[in-house]
Design an enzyme around this catalytic site. Structure first.
Site, short mmCIF file in Angstrom:
data_model
loop_
_atom_site.label_atom_id
_atom_site.label_comp_id
_atom_site.label_asym_id
_atom_site.label_seq_id
_atom_site.Cartn_x
_atom_site.Cartn_y
_atom_site.Cartn_z
N TYR A 56 -63.91 83.70 12.20
CA TYR A 56 -64.59 84.69 11.35
C TYR A 56 -63.62 85.72 10.77
CZ TYR A 56 -68.83 82.40 12.64
OH TYR A 56 -69.79 81.42 12.78
N ARG A 59 -62.42 84.09 7.63
CA ARG A 59 -63.44 84.12 6.56
C ARG A 59 -63.60 85.54 6.01
NH1 ARG A 59 -68.75 81.39 8.37
NH2 ARG A 59 -69.22 81.63 6.14
N HIS A 109 -78.78 85.56 8.07
CA HIS A 109 -77.81 85.04 9.06
C HIS A 109 -76.69 86.03 9.35
CE1 HIS A 109 -79.03 80.65 7.84
NE2 HIS A 109 -79.91 81.22 8.61
N CYS A 117 -72.00 95.21 18.68
CA CYS A 117 -71.43 95.47 20.01
C CYS A 117 -72.29 94.82 21.09
CB CYS A 117 -71.32 96.97 20.27
SG CYS A 117 -70.69 97.34 21.92
N CYS A 136 -65.70 99.50 20.13
CA CYS A 136 -66.96 99.84 19.46
C CYS A 136 -66.95 101.32 19.10
CB CYS A 136 -68.13 99.53 20.40
SG CYS A 136 -69.69 100.25 19.86
N1 APR Z 1 -74.12 75.48 -7.73
C1 APR Z 1 -75.33 75.22 -7.15
N2 APR Z 1 -75.46 74.56 -5.96
C2 APR Z 1 -74.33 74.18 -5.35
C3 APR Z 1 -73.04 74.40 -5.91
C4 APR Z 1 -72.97 75.09 -7.16
N3 APR Z 1 -71.81 75.34 -7.75
N4 APR Z 1 -72.10 73.85 -5.07
C5 APR Z 1 -72.79 73.30 -4.04
N5 APR Z 1 -74.12 73.48 -4.21
C6 APR Z 1 -75.22 73.08 -3.32
C7 APR Z 1 -74.98 71.73 -2.63
O1 APR Z 1 -75.53 70.70 -3.41
C8 APR Z 1 -75.74 71.91 -1.31
O2 APR Z 1 -77.10 71.49 -1.47
O3 APR Z 1 -75.27 74.03 -2.29
C9 APR Z 1 -75.73 73.42 -1.08
C10 APR Z 1 -74.85 73.90 0.06
O4 APR Z 1 -75.39 73.41 1.25
P1 APR Z 1 -74.74 73.78 2.67
O5 APR Z 1 -73.29 73.59 2.63
O6 APR Z 1 -75.52 73.01 3.68
O7 APR Z 1 -75.00 75.35 2.82
P2 APR Z 1 -76.35 76.12 3.17
O8 APR Z 1 -77.53 75.39 2.69
O9 APR Z 1 -76.19 77.52 2.72
O10 APR Z 1 -76.32 76.09 4.78
C11 APR Z 1 -77.37 76.72 5.47
O11 APR Z 1 -76.30 76.35 7.56
O12 APR Z 1 -74.33 76.16 8.61
C12 APR Z 1 -75.41 76.95 8.48
O13 APR Z 1 -75.62 79.27 8.81
C13 APR Z 1 -75.06 78.32 7.97
O14 APR Z 1 -76.23 79.65 6.33
C14 APR Z 1 -75.75 78.36 6.61
C15 APR Z 1 -76.87 77.35 6.75
#
Ligand code: APR
Length: 235
Positions: A56, A59, A109, A117, A136
């Site tokens: 993290y 990130r 999330h 903390c 903290c």
């Molecule tokens: N524009 C629109 N959509 C997009 C783009 C873009 N430029 N690039 C990727 N995508 C879409 C992909 O097609 C996919 O469906 O965004 C989606 C990303 O999916 P994930 O990687 O699964 O992310 P997310 O849905 O936010 O994940 C949900 O999972 O891992 C946990 O806590 C984490 O908040 C996260 C949650």
């Protein structure tokens, strides 16, 4: 189609992809390089705090090198100009919605720029490295953890979100794969409450069939177009 007054928007990693932040499940996604069990569970934090805090910290540091894209900016404009109810529920832990001007926003999330903390439960704005064991600000304990909802933990502000989704006239999902609950279930709650439902995504998601309309393409194109449309409806 009933009058559109209350809008709820769910966003995911796809809305920040064009700003240069990795998604989770796409090619080169975060979960390609790391196992969820190693960096995103309470057990992982107990077992290997160095790995989790380092993940993290990296990130958080990456946020400094990215800027909001046209999709974030368009939602900021909608937030400023929409006279009806609006709630943006983001699954993202980055701060690009805020930097794009969004105010009516909930991070379901958690947030990278916040620390929690484990000793006193206090929260504080945080921009540095947690691996150095900062104290903290409230209780002084060396017990800070990322203010991120790990798998197996309860997402934030669920009551407020579920009330808003149940009262929505229009529910829009942007850049999410529909792989993670409870967020992936919001479209069904909204539909059951009679809302219009729209998906804006690069590819069809796991939940596309629940939406009344699905548009595919990059968020930086689809979202500004949709915001123009919905503001035109407001008259
Ligand atoms: N524009 C629109 N959509 C997009 C783009 C873009 N430029 N690039 C990727 N995508 C879409 C992909 O097609 C996919 O469906 O965004 C989606 C990303 O999916 P994930 O990687 O699964 O992310 P997310 O849905 O936010 O994940 C949900 O999972 O891992 C946990 O806590 C984490 O908040 C996260 C949650």
């Amino acid at each position: 189609m009933r009058d559109t007054r209350n809008i709820v928007i769910l966003t995911g990693a796809g809305i920040s992809a064009e700003s240069g932040l990795a998604t989770f499940r796409g090619p080169d996604g975060l979960w390609e390089g790391y196992r969820v069990e190693d960096v995103c569970t309470p057990e992982a934090l107990r077992r290997d705090p160095e790995l989790v805090l380092g993940f993290y910290d990296a990130r958080r540091a990456a946020l400094g090198a990215v800027v909001p894209n046209a999709a974030h900016a368009a939602l900021g404009r909608l937030d400023a100009e929409w006279k009806g109810g609006l709630l943006i529920v983001t699954q993202n832990v980055d701060d690009l919605h805020e930097r794009g001007g969004a105010k009516r926003l909930i991070h379901i999330h958690g947030e990278l720029l916040s620390a929690l903390c484990r000793a006193c439960g206090g929260r504080e704005a945080f921009a540095g490295d947690m691996i150095d064991g900062p104290a903290c600000a409230s209780c002084g304990a060396d017990a800070l953890r990322p203010d991120i909802v790990f798998f197996g933990e309860i997402p934030y502000e669920m009551e407020t979100i579920q009330d808003a989704v149940s009262e929505a006239d229009l529910f829009v999902s942007i850049g999410t794969s529909g792989a993670v609950y409870p967020a992936a279930g919001f479209v069904r709650i909204a539909r059951a409450a009679g809302a219009e439902t729209l998906e804006l995504n690069l590819d069809p998601s796991e939940g596309s069939h629940w939406f009344g309309e699905s548009r595919t393409g990059p968020a930086s194109v689809l979202v500004p177009e949709w915001v123009d449309e919905v503001l035109a409806r407001q008259g």
